[in-house]
Design a protein around this motif. Structure first.
Motif, PDB file in Angstrom:
ATOM      1  N   PRO A 109       0.804  -1.226   0.000  1.00  8.69           N
ATOM      2  CA  PRO A 109       0.000   0.000   0.000  1.00  8.69           C
ATOM      3  C   PRO A 109       0.840   1.281   0.000  1.00  8.69           C
ATOM      4  N   ALA A 110       2.011   1.234   0.597  1.00  5.05           N
ATOM      5  CA  ALA A 110       2.844   2.437   0.677  1.00  5.05           C
ATOM      6  C   ALA A 110       3.382   2.848  -0.690  1.00  5.05           C
ATOM      7  N   ARG A 111       3.388   1.901  -1.661  1.00  4.11           N
ATOM      8  CA  ARG A 111       3.934   2.196  -2.988  1.00  4.11           C
ATOM      9  C   ARG A 111       2.860   2.514  -4.019  1.00  4.11           C
ATOM     10  N   VAL A 112       1.580   2.428  -3.631  1.00  2.58           N
ATOM     11  CA  VAL A 112       0.488   2.712  -4.560  1.00  2.58           C
ATOM     12  C   VAL A 112       0.237   4.207  -4.602  1.00  2.58           C
ATOM     13  N   ARG A 113       0.218   4.780  -5.810  1.00  7.80           N
ATOM     14  CA  ARG A 113      -0.094   6.195  -5.944  1.00  7.80           C
ATOM     15  C   ARG A 113      -1.457   6.367  -6.611  1.00  7.80           C
ATOM     16  N   ALA A 114      -2.186   7.401  -6.228  1.00  6.22           N
ATOM     17  CA  ALA A 114      -3.493   7.667  -6.826  1.00  6.22           C
ATOM     18  C   ALA A 114      -3.335   7.925  -8.320  1.00  6.22           C
ATOM     19  N   ASP A 115      -4.318   7.415  -9.103  1.00 10.34           N
ATOM     20  CA  ASP A 115      -4.206   7.563 -10.564  1.00 10.34           C
ATOM     21  C   ASP A 115      -5.546   7.926 -11.198  1.00 10.34           C
TER      22      ASP A 115
END
Length: 399
Positions: free
Chosen positions: A83-89
């Motif tokens: 989750p820490a590496r997921v960026r909003a897109d």
């Protein structure tokens, strides 16, 4: 060939066609020298979808092969997600949830993805909620593998032997009827066309992630003259939620040079998903599974070789109930318009625990017991409700 018992229930669960805003880089995909020998085994989910296992960043991941998805989707709940590496897109357009069908998505960079003889390095995946119902199964999968992974190669799907492989574009491993195939520059999914009567309907998304046979927009159905057919209703589930569509049996259509008879067709409501993204409809796995299929957009062709036993006739409900399996019970998801269940006052949400005295087991979708819902008209079935009451339903042909 044996068909998924989701159609015997029948339960049809549409997969998602997803178009991300701000598309991620796709990485570099290469085929091994022996890719032709590297078949990937799969099973068909209760929703008629191709489920298999791949490796993503050294982790085993369960996936659906979904040519109707423009950018592969990884479930937020998957163990493969940090989750820490997921960026909003932004948002994506998906089946279900009304006319907009918008769902929030993220993006996750990946190092290495391996399927059979294909390895993709770099790039990334879209991240979104991926509930079990969206993939036509009682259990969720980790991933939908889309066009971004497979589109640069030929995809050979051997439904009869439950295996597929990726080949260099231009290979022709078997002979069959040829239909046009391309990847849309705008939608970035596999697309073809069908002919119904004298009407050519295009573009049609070729969607292995959709367990239905054929889905048409309201406008395309009108062009194809389908309004004259007897109809009922059905329900599908996509990433954006539930969609109720009209259902009919189409006497004939042509896909390229392949004539196909008696095809189950779903007609979306006006302003539905197909109209929203500017297509005539979708060709799904419910139709494709009657063939060995080669999808080679680079060569501009789809090749269809009929299964040894010929095309299976559509499985018509005679109960008018669409149900889903929930552990030891069946939950009514939809009551089909004009069917025996509608006449008898059944409601969505009703739960069934026994059929003619037999309990609902974990293997129900692939068991002979599931055939009760397409039984001979005139047959009376005793359905034990989970509240202890018994209802008798007399089967009938109604569409």
């Amino acid at each position: 060939m044996r068909r998924s018992l989701s159609l015997l229930v029948p339960l049809a669960l549409a997969a998602t066609t997803l178009h991300a805003q701000g598309a991620p880089r796709e990485g570099v995909a290469t085929l091994a020298a022996d890719a032709e020998a590297r078949w990937v085994p799969f099973d068909l989910t209760p929703g008629n979808q191709i489920r298999f296992t791949l490796t993503l960043d050294d982790k085993p991941v369960t996936a659906i092969l979904d040519t109707g998805v423009s950018y592969s989707v990884l479930a937020r709940a998957s163990a493969a997600v940090d989750p820490a590496r997921v960026r909003a897109d932004g948002q994506a357009t998906a089946i279900g949830g009304g006319a907009s069908g918008a769902v929030p998505v993220g993006w996750l960079a990946t190092r290495r993805l391996t399927i059979g003889g294909l390895t993709r390095t770099g790039g990334g995946v879209t991240v979104a909620d991926l509930p079990a119902l969206a993939t036509g199964s009682a259990r969720a999968v980790d991933m939908l593998v889309g066009r971004d992974v497979t589109g640069g190669h030929a995809l050979d799907i051997d439904y009869a032997n439950h295996r597929f492989r990726l080949l260099p574009s231009g290979r022709l491993p078997f002979v069959g009827a040829i239909a046009p195939l391309a990847i849309s520059p705008a939608r970035r999914v596999y697309e073809s066309a069908v002919t119904v009567g004298r009407a050519r309907l295009a573009p049609m998304i070729v969607d292995t992630g959709d367990g239905s046979a054929l889905t048409l927009s309201a406008a395309s159905a009108k062009t194809g003259g389908i309004a004259r057919l007897p109809t009922t209703t059905t329900v599908s589930f996509g990433l954006a939620g539930e969609t109720v569509s009209t259902l009919a049996i189409l006497p004939a259509l042509t896909l390229g040079r392949q004539a196909i008879r008696d095809v189950e067709v779903r007609i979306e409501p006006a302003g539905g998903f197909s109209e929203t993204i500017g297509v005539a409809g979708r060709i799904g796995s419910g139709l494709l599974q009657n063939y060995r299929v080669l999808l080679d957009p680079g060569a501009g062709r789809m090749v269809l070789k009929p299964a040894a036993g010929g095309s299976a006739a559509p499985l018509r409900s005679t109960s008018g109930l669409l149900v889903g399996l929930e552990r030891d019970r069946l939950k009514v998801l939809h009551v089909m318009r004009g069917g025996p269940a509608a006449t008898a006052g059944w409601q969505a949400g009703d739960t069934i625990c026994r059929i003619d005295g037999q309990p609902i087991a974990a293997d129900y979708p692939t068991s002979a017991l599931a055939r009760w819902a397409i039984g001979t008209p005139g047959t009376s079935v005793r359905l034990g409700m989970c509240d202890g009451t018994i209802r008798t339903l007399t089967l009938a042909r109604f569409y």
